[in-house]
Write an enzyme that holds these catalytic residues in place. Sequence first.
Site, PDB file in Angstrom:
ATOM      1  N   GLY A  71       0.815  -1.213   0.000  1.00  0.00           N
ATOM      2  CA  GLY A  71       0.000   0.000   0.000  1.00  0.00           C
ATOM      3  C   GLY A  71       0.850   1.265   0.000  1.00  0.00           C
ATOM      4  O   GLY A  71       0.503   2.261  -0.649  1.00  0.00           O
ATOM      5  N   GLN A 180      -7.684  -0.346   3.597  1.00  0.00           N
ATOM      6  CA  GLN A 180      -8.459  -0.936   4.691  1.00  0.00           C
ATOM      7  C   GLN A 180      -9.851  -1.399   4.252  1.00  0.00           C
ATOM      8  O   GLN A 180     -10.583  -1.956   5.072  1.00  0.00           O
ATOM      9  CB  GLN A 180      -8.598   0.076   5.852  1.00  0.00           C
ATOM     10  CG  GLN A 180      -7.282   0.398   6.544  1.00  0.00           C
ATOM     11  CD  GLN A 180      -6.781  -0.722   7.469  1.00  0.00           C
ATOM     12  OE1 GLN A 180      -7.514  -1.651   7.803  1.00  0.00           O
ATOM     13  NE2 GLN A 180      -5.529  -0.631   7.872  1.00  0.00           N
ATOM     14  N   SER A 200      -3.522  -3.335  -0.631  1.00  0.00           N
ATOM     15  CA  SER A 200      -2.452  -4.060   0.052  1.00  0.00           C
ATOM     16  C   SER A 200      -2.962  -5.435   0.445  1.00  0.00           C
ATOM     17  O   SER A 200      -4.110  -5.570   0.892  1.00  0.00           O
ATOM     18  CB  SER A 200      -2.028  -3.279   1.298  1.00  0.00           C
ATOM     19  OG  SER A 200      -1.033  -3.984   1.982  1.00  0.00           O
ATOM     20  N   CYS A 330       1.579   1.842  11.589  1.00  0.00           N
ATOM     21  CA  CYS A 330       2.795   2.349  10.977  1.00  0.00           C
ATOM     22  C   CYS A 330       3.466   3.408  11.846  1.00  0.00           C
ATOM     23  O   CYS A 330       4.605   3.757  11.601  1.00  0.00           O
ATOM     24  CB  CYS A 330       2.488   2.893   9.595  1.00  0.00           C
ATOM     25  SG  CYS A 330       1.629   1.685   8.596  1.00  0.00           S
TER      26      CYS A 330
HETATM   27  C1  LIG Z   1      -4.823   3.073   5.151  1.00  0.00           C
HETATM   28  C2  LIG Z   1      -3.463   2.492   4.904  1.00  0.00           C
HETATM   29  N1  LIG Z   1      -2.774   2.876   3.825  1.00  0.00           N
HETATM   30  C3  LIG Z   1      -1.562   2.375   3.543  1.00  0.00           C
HETATM   31  C4  LIG Z   1      -0.955   1.459   4.376  1.00  0.00           C
HETATM   32  C5  LIG Z   1       0.385   0.915   4.024  1.00  0.00           C
HETATM   33  O1  LIG Z   1       0.274  -0.361   3.443  1.00  0.00           O
HETATM   34  P1  LIG Z   1       1.512  -1.359   3.414  1.00  0.00           P
HETATM   35  O2  LIG Z   1       1.737  -1.822   4.803  1.00  0.00           O
HETATM   36  O3  LIG Z   1       1.067  -2.470   2.481  1.00  0.00           O
HETATM   37  O4  LIG Z   1       2.669  -0.614   2.852  1.00  0.00           O
HETATM   38  C6  LIG Z   1      -1.628   1.048   5.539  1.00  0.00           C
HETATM   39  C7  LIG Z   1      -0.980   0.122   6.495  1.00  0.00           C
HETATM   40  O5  LIG Z   1      -1.153   0.202   7.690  1.00  0.00           O
HETATM   41  C8  LIG Z   1      -2.925   1.566   5.801  1.00  0.00           C
HETATM   42  O6  LIG Z   1      -3.616   1.203   6.876  1.00  0.00           O
END
Ligand SMILES: Cc1ncc(COP(=O)(O)O)c(C=O)c1O
Length: 388
Positions: A71, A180, A200, A330
């Site tokens: 993502g 999500q 993702s 994150c």
């Molecule tokens: C809303 C959202 N966007 C993007 C991401 C990032 O995705 P990825 O972990 O696959 O890089 C996340 C991960 O927590 C997310 O919750």
Amino acid sequence: MRNVYLDHSATTPVDDRVSTSMQAVFTENFGNASSIHLFGREAKVLLEESRELIAKAIGARYDEVYFTSGGTEADNHALKGIAFASEKQKKNHIIISAIEHHAVLHSAAWLREHGFEVDIVPVDADALVDPSKIHAAIKTGTCLISVMHANNEVGTIEPIDEIAAIARSSAILFHSDTVQTVGKIPVDVNNTAIDVLSLSAHKMYGPKGIGAIYIRRGTKIDSLLQGGSQENNRRAGTENVPLAVGFAKAVEIAMEEREGLAVHYAKLREVMRSRLTDEFEAVILNGHPQLSLSHIVSVSFDSQKNRVDGDALIMGLDLRGVAVASGSACSSGSMQASHVLTAMGRDRETAKATIRFSMGKSTTEEDIHYAIDALHEVVGTMKHAVSS
Ligand SMILES: Cc1ncc(COP(=O)(O)O)c(C=O)c1O
């Protein structure tokens, strides 16, 4: 001690059917999908079949879906790719919401450092974006509006149909981070004027390290990576066929199970919400009461009335076998108050005293009761520590 994993919005385990689907590909279909011999062609077939399955789930054509490393890369590609492609047409203004994931927020900040203009539209106390505020932020040079489909910290589902329609009527591209939501609630690029979206795999029982970007045909967007001509020149690098196969399997399963699980989560959420509000003092349930993902419950302890420390809460629960998040996965590990909660108007201390429970398919009502009982113990210890 019981182990209760309630952090499925951070990541999910890989479904057994997904890992089975990938195993043979690692060892038997190991060819480079760009090679023209039999091994390569076999891998290519698997890659294209996976692309087609994922495209179908969002109502897209198979040649509008490109694999990424997740993502984060899809979000970076959407923002930077559109910004640089639009700059050539003398458009350099971008609109995002205040509650975007860091992958969008930090990409926008990076673009700002590189000469682009960024407007961040605020949200209300339930984390809802008001489409009229997006409309008001549009300028002659606006090239992109990016608003996530549902927020990962509090679960609020945004009015992206309306926002996308506003963007389309002003000839502005619309990107939505649907990391999500795909596999949980309907996402269809034929019903919503989405030009670009991010996906993702590891949020839906697929493997980590793979995602995808949907790019509507005809959208002007630059590539992030230069190299080989893989992914129709949009994303250089040898394709990860086993992970693509696993991702497609995860999407397929999620689409089959989605409706049943939504009902299951809604029941568990009700149990959790009522125990939290009935049994704890001065708690605030975050997110929109109706327009929200049913597997997420975010709760804050009001700092004006409680002395509850968020990190101590997470640790106390962890010691009792309960895994939850303090906000976005994150940003976990960081002591910063969540930008989402502060954008919703929570003060910094209340934002820090927040935990997010996110349920998964194996979550039971007993798990919910165990987690809430554990929360009682942890909060009780803190009160005791304050009074003694
Ligand atoms: C809303 C959202 N966007 C993007 C991401 C990032 O995705 P990825 O972990 O696959 O890089 C996340 C991960 O927590 C997310 O919750």
